[in-house]
Scaffold this active site. Structure first.
Site, short mmCIF file in Angstrom:
data_model
loop_
_atom_site.label_atom_id
_atom_site.label_comp_id
_atom_site.label_asym_id
_atom_site.label_seq_id
_atom_site.Cartn_x
_atom_site.Cartn_y
_atom_site.Cartn_z
N ASP A 192 3.72 3.27 -2.21
CA ASP A 192 4.05 2.06 -2.95
C ASP A 192 4.69 1.02 -2.03
OD1 ASP A 192 6.49 3.29 -2.65
OD2 ASP A 192 6.95 3.40 -4.79
N SER A 193 4.86 1.38 -0.76
CA SER A 193 5.21 0.40 0.26
C SER A 193 4.21 -0.74 0.32
CB SER A 193 5.30 1.08 1.64
OG SER A 193 4.15 1.87 1.89
N ASP A 206 1.58 7.79 -3.99
CA ASP A 206 2.86 7.64 -4.68
C ASP A 206 2.69 7.44 -6.18
OD1 ASP A 206 4.66 7.90 -2.62
OD2 ASP A 206 4.81 5.76 -2.22
N LYS A 222 3.25 11.90 -4.78
CA LYS A 222 4.62 11.91 -4.26
C LYS A 222 5.58 11.34 -5.29
CE LYS A 222 5.86 9.25 -0.67
NZ LYS A 222 6.96 8.41 -1.21
N GLU A 260 9.75 10.46 -6.01
CA GLU A 260 11.05 10.23 -5.39
C GLU A 260 12.18 10.88 -6.20
OE1 GLU A 260 11.86 6.17 -4.52
OE2 GLU A 260 10.00 5.86 -3.40
N GLU A 312 13.73 10.74 4.24
CA GLU A 312 13.79 9.38 4.79
C GLU A 312 15.23 8.97 5.08
OE1 GLU A 312 12.34 4.77 3.95
OE2 GLU A 312 11.62 6.39 2.66
#
EC number: 2.1.2.11
Length: 271
Positions: free
Chosen positions: A51-52, A90, A118, A120, A186
């Site tokens: 999602d970057s 993501d 993925k 978070e 991260e």
């Protein structure tokens, strides 16, 4: 040292086999077919449709504006280009707020070609991870600096220092116990990331987490030295400068990850 044959497509079980063999995993983000194909044929093991994309492709200040529809579109484009690399996508902001919402979003991503999603964080996300894994959806966990939590963190800051490191260790074991097959760490100090990597049965992928992780990931724009309009993190290295071309940069990055020369102390965080 044992290695994954270049001609063999990566699978979820192969990731754990690589960890046992001591073979470092090479991961990059990609958002379109052309870059994904270049990465796939030049030694990248895992591709992340992150999602970057909200920041480097859409120009937002954070990842919060990215939607599931955005993720599905870019995942499908990348998936069409891959023959070897494992494709991770993501779940966008709040797409994993409940197990049911996560299942809907993850189903769309797998139908678009993703092989793992993925998620978070830990906490209430443990229920989400278990729910997806029980329904045969492989999950990658993302701990440490989780960009979707940027408002709560008050910015992009190193996580896991001091007592927070012990909580991070507990969270890492908890997501694996819930069924995660891969853990991204991260912006975590090298000592704690190295300790977590040694303790977990599944591979860790570091981004700003030092050389002790089982693999590394960078945003492709950072690896290529492109100006995305955002502050350049400490852990970023421009591989295009030494590679001379996009393909050369990818090969240089992959080699540096595998031989342990990247990241070095200059591109990591101390305790």
């Amino acid at each position: 040292m044992s290695s994954h044959a270049d001609s063999n497509p990566w699978t979820v079980p192969a990731l754990a086999q690589a960890k046992r063999a001591g073979r470092k995993l090479v991961m990059l983000t990609a958002y379109d077919a052309s870059f994904a194909r270049t990465f796939d044929v030049n030694g990248v093991d895992l591709i992340l449709v992150g999602d970057s994309l909200g920041m480097v492709m859409q120009g937002h200040d954070s990842t919060l504006a990215v939607t599931t529809a955005d993720m599905v579109y870019h995942t499908a484009a990348v998936a069409r280009a891959l023959d070897r690399a494992l494709l991770v996508a993501d779940l966008s902001f709040q797409a994993d707020a409940t197990p049911e919402r996560a299942l809907d979003a993850a189903t769309q991503l797998l139908q678009a070609g993703a092989e793992m999603v993925k998620i978070e964080g830990a906490g209430h996300k443990l229920e989400v991870i278990r729910y997806l894994v029980e329904r045969e959806i492989p999950v990658c966990s993302h701990l440490g600096l989780t960009p979707q939590s940027v408002l709560r963190f008050g910015g992009y800051k190193v996580q896991g220092r001091g007592e927070a490191g012990e909580q991070l260790r507990r969270d890492a074991q908890a997501v694996v116990d819930a069924g995660a097959s891969l853990v991204v760490l991260e912006c975590v100090p090298t000592p704690i990331a190295t300790q977590i990597s040694a303790e977990l049965s599944v591979p860790t992928i570091g981004i700003g987490a030092g050389p002790g992780c089982d693999g590394q990931v960078l945003v492709m724009h950072d690896m290529l030295g492109l100006d995305s309009g955002h502050r350049r993190p400490k852990f970023v290295k421009d591989f295009l400068a030494e590679g001379g071309s996009v393909a050369g940069a990818v090969r240089a990055y992959a080699q540096a990850v595998r031989d342990g020369s990247f990241p070095d102390a200059e591109h990591a965080y101390a305790a």
